[in-house]
Structure formats: structure tokens, C-alpha cells
Design an enzyme around this catalytic site. Structure first.
Site, PDB file in Angstrom:
ATOM      1  N   LYS A   9    -129.414  71.865  25.134  1.00  0.00           N
ATOM      2  CA  LYS A   9    -128.200  71.440  24.435  1.00  0.00           C
ATOM      3  C   LYS A   9    -127.947  69.931  24.578  1.00  0.00           C
ATOM      4  CE  LYS A   9    -125.810  75.914  24.902  1.00  0.00           C
ATOM      5  NZ  LYS A   9    -124.600  76.589  25.450  1.00  0.00           N
ATOM      6  N   TYR A  49    -123.845  81.558  16.447  1.00  0.00           N
ATOM      7  CA  TYR A  49    -122.685  81.843  17.303  1.00  0.00           C
ATOM      8  C   TYR A  49    -121.669  82.768  16.604  1.00  0.00           C
ATOM      9  CZ  TYR A  49    -124.034  78.421  20.938  1.00  0.00           C
ATOM     10  OH  TYR A  49    -124.664  77.748  21.963  1.00  0.00           O
ATOM     11  N   ASN A 112    -123.190  73.554  29.201  1.00  0.00           N
ATOM     12  CA  ASN A 112    -123.941  74.292  30.230  1.00  0.00           C
ATOM     13  C   ASN A 112    -125.467  74.213  30.016  1.00  0.00           C
ATOM     14  OD1 ASN A 112    -124.060  75.940  28.037  1.00  0.00           O
ATOM     15  ND2 ASN A 112    -122.798  77.581  28.882  1.00  0.00           N
ATOM     16  N   HIS A 115    -129.116  77.131  25.979  1.00  0.00           N
ATOM     17  CA  HIS A 115    -128.865  78.463  25.422  1.00  0.00           C
ATOM     18  C   HIS A 115    -130.098  79.319  25.698  1.00  0.00           C
ATOM     19  CE1 HIS A 115    -128.179  81.750  22.624  1.00  0.00           C
ATOM     20  NE2 HIS A 115    -129.445  81.613  22.285  1.00  0.00           N
ATOM     21  N   GLU A 126    -133.268  85.312  16.847  1.00  0.00           N
ATOM     22  CA  GLU A 126    -133.066  83.886  17.133  1.00  0.00           C
ATOM     23  C   GLU A 126    -134.369  83.093  17.011  1.00  0.00           C
ATOM     24  OE1 GLU A 126    -130.939  83.583  20.870  1.00  0.00           O
ATOM     25  OE2 GLU A 126    -129.146  84.517  19.999  1.00  0.00           O
TER      26      GLU A 126
HETATM   27  N1  UDP Z   1    -118.559  78.595  25.278  1.00  0.00           N
HETATM   28  C1  UDP Z   1    -117.456  77.756  25.418  1.00  0.00           C
HETATM   29  N2  UDP Z   1    -116.294  78.255  25.948  1.00  0.00           N
HETATM   30  C2  UDP Z   1    -116.176  79.549  26.360  1.00  0.00           C
HETATM   31  C3  UDP Z   1    -117.299  80.409  26.221  1.00  0.00           C
HETATM   32  C4  UDP Z   1    -118.467  79.893  25.685  1.00  0.00           C
HETATM   33  O1  UDP Z   1    -117.525  76.579  25.048  1.00  0.00           O
HETATM   34  O2  UDP Z   1    -115.103  79.955  26.840  1.00  0.00           O
HETATM   35  C5  UDP Z   1    -119.813  78.063  24.715  1.00  0.00           C
HETATM   36  C6  UDP Z   1    -120.864  77.772  25.799  1.00  0.00           C
HETATM   37  O3  UDP Z   1    -121.607  76.610  25.430  1.00  0.00           O
HETATM   38  C7  UDP Z   1    -121.716  79.024  25.742  1.00  0.00           C
HETATM   39  C8  UDP Z   1    -121.722  79.314  24.243  1.00  0.00           C
HETATM   40  O4  UDP Z   1    -120.376  79.008  23.836  1.00  0.00           O
HETATM   41  O5  UDP Z   1    -123.007  78.821  26.286  1.00  0.00           O
HETATM   42  C9  UDP Z   1    -122.086  80.720  23.849  1.00  0.00           C
HETATM   43  O6  UDP Z   1    -121.257  81.628  24.515  1.00  0.00           O
HETATM   44  P1  UDP Z   1    -121.844  82.959  25.159  1.00  0.00           P
HETATM   45  O7  UDP Z   1    -120.688  83.804  25.566  1.00  0.00           O
HETATM   46  O8  UDP Z   1    -122.862  83.559  24.236  1.00  0.00           O
HETATM   47  O9  UDP Z   1    -122.532  82.427  26.513  1.00  0.00           O
HETATM   48  P2  UDP Z   1    -124.076  82.262  26.937  1.00  0.00           P
HETATM   49  O10 UDP Z   1    -124.845  83.416  26.344  1.00  0.00           O
HETATM   50  O11 UDP Z   1    -124.551  80.932  26.425  1.00  0.00           O
HETATM   51  O12 UDP Z   1    -124.055  82.312  28.438  1.00  0.00           O
HETATM   52 MG    MG Z   2    -124.905  84.043  24.360  1.00  0.00          MG
END
Ligand code: UDP
Ligand code: MG
Length: 154
Positions: A9, A49, A112, A115, A126
């Protein structure tokens, strides 16, 4: 063998963590079958997303994911979808396990660093979303027989 999608990212690009992150996957014994730098647009992000597109943080996330190019990678391995999620760590990076990529390199819920696909079904979708068939490479890797036991090399 499974394949899974990883996106490096914008925070990782800006913080010069690209090599460090790719190194984690290589050292684990995963096989890189595709790798490229790309700029994401609204359409691909909304598709990628969908599960969070209605959240109040989504507009900010979308803007941030377009703030610099990202690196898309597909890696292959035995049960690799789960392995890559373990290496990645939980979403809220400041609580992610030490030793995981998010646990070692990030503090934020949104920024974070990577992805990673969260299920075999999503990984298939994906990988297709980010790579054309001719961008995914089938090749032999000589370390294969040292990374896996005989029964895992199917
Ligand atoms: N995200 C965010 N705020 C939140 C939850 C998620 O900005 O409260 C962003 C974060 O970058 C995350 C992405 O949205 O990695 C996708 O969310 P997901 O729940 O799929 O988490 P992941 O699978 O990446 O752990
Ligand atoms: Mg996810």
C-alpha cells in the site's frame, strides 16, 4: 497449489518498505508468480473493497489508496492464502502480533502497509482483478523440493 494477492500500500511505498516486505515472503519460501507497480482508480477500489464501501472511512481510504502507486503481487504455495494472512497480521496494525508484517512495520488501522486476500474464493477473484493471464508466470523453482515435504508437492 494456491495463489493469493498481496498489495503493497501507499504507506509502505512512501516509507521505503517495499524490499523489506517482499523479502518476508521470499524468505518464507513463497513463490512470486506476478509482480507490478500500478495506479489504482475509483472503479477497481470500489470492486476490491465492496465489503467496506458503505463505511464512513471509505472515501478517505479510497483517496489514500490512490495517493501513490501500489505494488501488486501474486504468490503461490501450499495453503498460501492462510499463510500470507498469518504473515500479514490483523487489520489494526498497532495490535498486530510482533513478527507479522503489520506488527513490525505499522501503527494504524488504515495505513497498515499491505493487503492480503482473506479466503481462497476471494484470492481467486482478486488475482484475476489485478493480473491478466499473461502476467502470471508458471515456472519451476529449484528450491521447491527443499521448501516442502514430498506429500505437499502436488
Ligand atoms: N480500514 C480502515 N478503517 C477501518 C477498517 C479498515 O481504514 O476501520 C482499511 C484498512 O486499510 C484495511 C482495509 O480498509 O486494511 C480493508 O479492510 P478489511 O476489514 O478487509 O481488513 P484487512 O483484510 O485488510 O485486514
Ligand atoms: Mg480484507
Amino acid at each position: 497449489m494456491e495463489r493469493t494477492l498481496i498489495l503493497i500500500k501507499p504507506d509502505a511505498i512512501q516509507r521505503s518498505l517495499v524490499g523489506e516486505i517482499i523479502n518476508r515472503f521470499e524468505r518464507k519460501g513463497l513463490k512470486i508468480v506476478a509482480l507490478k507497480m500500478i495506479s489504482l482508480d475509483e472503479a477497481i477500489l470500489r470492486e476490491h473493497y465492496t465489503h467496506i464501501a458503505d463505511k464512513n472511512f471509505y472515501p478517505g481510504l479510497e483517496k489514500w489508496m490512490m495517493s501513490s502507486p501500489v505494488i501488486a503481487m501474486c504468490v503461490e504455495g501450499y495453503e498460501v492464502v492462510n499463510t500470507v494472512r498469518l504473515l500479514t497480521g490483523i487489520t489494526k496494525a498497532r495490535s498486530a502480533e510482533a513478527g507479522s508484517i503489520r506488527g513490525d512495520f505499522a501503527m494504524s488501522v488504515s495505513c497498515n502497509v499491505i493487503h492480503a486476500s482473506d479466503s481462497i474464493e476471494n484470492a481467486i477473484q482478486e488475482v484475476k482483478r489485478f493480473f491478466k493471464p499473461d502476467e502470471l508466470f508458471d515456472y519451476q523453482k529449484s528450491e521447491f523440493e527443499h521448501v516442502y515435504g514430498e506429500d505437499e508437492r502436488t
